[in-house]
Design a protein around this motif. Structure first.
Motif, PDB file in Angstrom:
ATOM      1  N   GLY A   1       0.826  -1.207   0.000  1.00 18.45           N
ATOM      2  CA  GLY A   1       0.000   0.000   0.000  1.00 18.45           C
ATOM      3  C   GLY A   1       0.848   1.239   0.000  1.00 18.45           C
ATOM      4  O   GLY A   1       1.655   1.492  -0.878  1.00 18.45           O
ATOM      5  N   ALA A   2       0.667   2.057   1.040  1.00 16.10           N
ATOM      6  CA  ALA A   2       1.350   3.346   1.097  1.00 16.10           C
ATOM      7  C   ALA A   2       2.685   3.249   1.789  1.00 16.10           C
ATOM      8  O   ALA A   2       3.211   4.214   2.274  1.00 16.10           O
ATOM      9  CB  ALA A   2       0.462   4.355   1.817  1.00 16.10           C
ATOM     10  N   ALA A   3       3.242   2.047   1.895  1.00 19.43           N
ATOM     11  CA  ALA A   3       4.528   1.916   2.555  1.00 19.43           C
ATOM     12  C   ALA A   3       5.527   1.319   1.602  1.00 19.43           C
ATOM     13  O   ALA A   3       5.210   0.646   0.668  1.00 19.43           O
ATOM     14  CB  ALA A   3       4.389   1.070   3.803  1.00 19.43           C
ATOM     15  N   GLY A   4       6.807   1.552   1.812  1.00 17.91           N
ATOM     16  CA  GLY A   4       7.921   1.068   1.019  1.00 17.91           C
ATOM     17  C   GLY A   4       9.157   1.674   1.590  1.00 17.91           C
ATOM     18  O   GLY A   4       9.146   2.120   2.695  1.00 17.91           O
ATOM     19  N   VAL A   5      10.199   1.803   0.892  1.00 19.13           N
ATOM     20  CA  VAL A   5      11.412   2.385   1.416  1.00 19.13           C
ATOM     21  C   VAL A   5      11.782   3.602   0.604  1.00 19.13           C
ATOM     22  O   VAL A   5      11.801   3.554  -0.616  1.00 19.13           O
ATOM     23  CB  VAL A   5      12.558   1.364   1.400  1.00 19.13           C
TER      24      VAL A   5
ATOM     25  N   GLY B   1       4.538   3.152  -1.840  1.00 18.24           N
ATOM     26  CA  GLY B   1       5.374   2.077  -1.356  1.00 18.24           C
ATOM     27  C   GLY B   1       6.641   2.555  -0.688  1.00 18.24           C
ATOM     28  O   GLY B   1       7.589   1.823  -0.595  1.00 18.24           O
ATOM     29  N   SER B   2       6.709   3.835  -0.247  1.00 18.97           N
ATOM     30  CA  SER B   2       7.896   4.307   0.440  1.00 18.97           C
ATOM     31  C   SER B   2       7.723   4.140   1.933  1.00 18.97           C
ATOM     32  O   SER B   2       6.656   4.384   2.465  1.00 18.97           O
ATOM     33  CB  SER B   2       8.154   5.782   0.111  1.00 18.97           C
ATOM     34  N   LEU B   3       8.777   3.681   2.570  1.00 18.38           N
ATOM     35  CA  LEU B   3       8.738   3.464   4.010  1.00 18.38           C
ATOM     36  C   LEU B   3       9.617   4.506   4.664  1.00 18.38           C
ATOM     37  O   LEU B   3      10.821   4.536   4.441  1.00 18.38           O
ATOM     38  CB  LEU B   3       9.227   2.057   4.337  1.00 18.38           C
TER      39      LEU B   3
ATOM     40  N   ARG C   1      11.609  -3.502  -0.115  1.00 19.99           N
ATOM     41  CA  ARG C   1      10.280  -3.412   0.468  1.00 19.99           C
ATOM     42  C   ARG C   1      10.110  -4.415   1.587  1.00 19.99           C
ATOM     43  O   ARG C   1       8.995  -4.778   1.930  1.00 19.99           O
ATOM     44  CB  ARG C   1       9.229  -3.659  -0.612  1.00 19.99           C
ATOM     45  N   THR C   2      11.203  -4.901   2.098  1.00 17.70           N
ATOM     46  CA  THR C   2      11.150  -5.936   3.117  1.00 17.70           C
ATOM     47  C   THR C   2      11.818  -5.443   4.391  1.00 17.70           C
ATOM     48  O   THR C   2      12.869  -4.799   4.346  1.00 17.70           O
ATOM     49  CB  THR C   2      11.839  -7.225   2.631  1.00 17.70           C
ATOM     50  N   LEU C   3      11.198  -5.750   5.492  1.00 22.11           N
ATOM     51  CA  LEU C   3      11.761  -5.479   6.815  1.00 22.11           C
ATOM     52  C   LEU C   3      12.084  -6.803   7.493  1.00 22.11           C
ATOM     53  O   LEU C   3      11.342  -7.779   7.367  1.00 22.11           O
ATOM     54  CB  LEU C   3      10.770  -4.700   7.675  1.00 22.11           C
TER      55      LEU C   3
END
Length: 389
Positions: free
Chosen positions: A62-66, A103-105, A272-274
């Motif tokens: 969604g609205a998260a990524g790096v 997709g930015s975190l 995109r992985t933690l």
């Protein structure tokens, strides 16, 4: 006038206990003890299994990524006791979050993940795969690009890699040493005796997680090796060997080097992985729910969680049933004890007239209760042992 000695009161309590209708309360106390015994056994099993170490990876959705700023700064890992200076890179990454688009975190999200109860350490993660070549031996390993401060285990050789370097530095886990095979699939003899810090090791092939393999060998370095893939293996330097307790062959490297390799393979530069290390396996469920609220979906499922939930329900059931049965047994005993006191009233009156205090006579009833509880406890524990073991 002194009352009877304790031994006399014990004997009197035992003799009068035989005259009391003790069968029903004895069985109730034994049954209640057995239920509590089983509840304790289940709690011990749950505590042992949920106390095991646990790792967790989550994919940003969604609205998260790096953010691009964070990716440029390597794997901005968050471990307990991190210095304030480390947070600056996360803040700069957060400033570039808008540039990262969907997709930015942001650094704030990383901080929020680290602050979750049950999270011991967290880092951005680049996942790749490839072959390590040592002489005539090769080992297929998973490459994990992450913050070196998050590595945990016993160092067998060397130490952690630098976050930024011209040449690629790797940390091999113990399982990676056992994975080396020659063309005839014969394992490397005594791999732990090899001086890996001075060994000539090359990396070849590999594909990033979710990215197609471009074939050939890929560069691991952001410096002199970054411009082109090599036809042969890419020289790498092993800087440490870590006993991390895992069976999967892994090679750890810095986020900058992993990002360089991922870019050489044509993959996206922003992970995109933690990766998270949890305090124990029991914390996985609550952490997964908290991650979902942050737009991060956990990868994989722990099949034991459903079993743990079922056993927790059974434990609570045994605990409640045991407490209720013990209460019933106690009420039945004291009801019968009140009837017994009414029947013994004339004898008690005579003893009081002889100068024996009333509180000493009441001791006999307490002794009967203690004897009954002890007998019920032993009987219930023996029954539970035979049934549940």
């Amino acid at each position: 006038m002194r009352g009877p000695r304790l031994s006399v009161r014990l004997s009197l309590g035992l003799r009068t206990l035989r005259r009391t209708a003790v069968l029903l309360p004895l069985l109730l106390l034994a049954a209640g003890t057995a239920q509590l015994f089983r509840a304790g056994q289940l709690q011990g099993e749950l505590a042992r299994e949920q106390g095991e170490p646990c790792e967790l990876t989550g994919t940003v959705s969604g609205a998260a990524g790096v953010s691009q700023g964070e990716a440029a700064g390597g794997a901005s890992g968050l471990a307990p006791g991190a210095e304030d200076g480390d947070a600056s890179s996360s803040e700069s990454g957060a400033e570039g979050g808008a540039a990262g688009g969907p997709g930015s975190l942001s650094g704030g999200t990383l901080q929020a993940v680290q602050a979750l109860p049950g999270v011991e350490a967290a880092s951005l993660l680049w996942q790749l795969s490839g072959n390590l070549v040592y002489g005539d031996y090769q080992a297929q390993v998973s490459l994990w690009g992450m913050d070196g401060a998050c590595l945990s285990g016993t160092w067998l050789q060397g130490g952690v890699y630098p976050e930024s370097s011209a040449m690629a530095y790797l940390v091999l886990n113990r399982a990676a040493l056992d994975a080396f095979r020659n063309e005839r699939q014969i394992p490397l003899e005594a791999p732990e005796a090899v001086d890996w810090l001075r060994a000539e090791v090359e990396f070849s092939g590999g594909a990033s997680s979710g990215v197609g393999n471009t074939g050939g060998s890929a560069s691991l370095s952001g410096g002199i090796y970054a411009e082109a893939a090599l036809s042969g293996g890419t020289p790498v330097r092993v800087c440490g060997v870590l006993e991390d307790g895992l069976e999967e062959p892994r090679a750890y490297l810095s986020g900058e080097q992993a990002r360089s390799l991922q870019g050489a393979q044509g993959g996206a530069e922003s992970p995109r992985t933690l990766w998270l290390r949890l305090t124990d396996a029991g914390a996985r469920g609550p952490v997964v729910r908290e991650l979902a609220a942050l737009g991060i979906s956990a990868e994989g499922e722990d099949a034991r969680e459903a079993d743990w939930d079922a056993r927790e329900e059974r434990r609570n059931l045994y605990l409640g049933a045991g407490a209720a049965i013990l209460l019933c047994g106690s009420l039945v005993f004291w009801y019968q004890e009140s009837l017994e006191r009414q029947r013994e009233a004339p004898a008690r009156q005579a003893l009081e007239e002889q100068g024996i205090p009333r509180w000493r006579l009441r001791t006999v009833a307490r002794i009967r209760w203690i004897l009954l509880v002890a007998a019920g406890g032993v009987l219930g524990a023996a029954a539970a042992w035979l049934v549940y073991f």
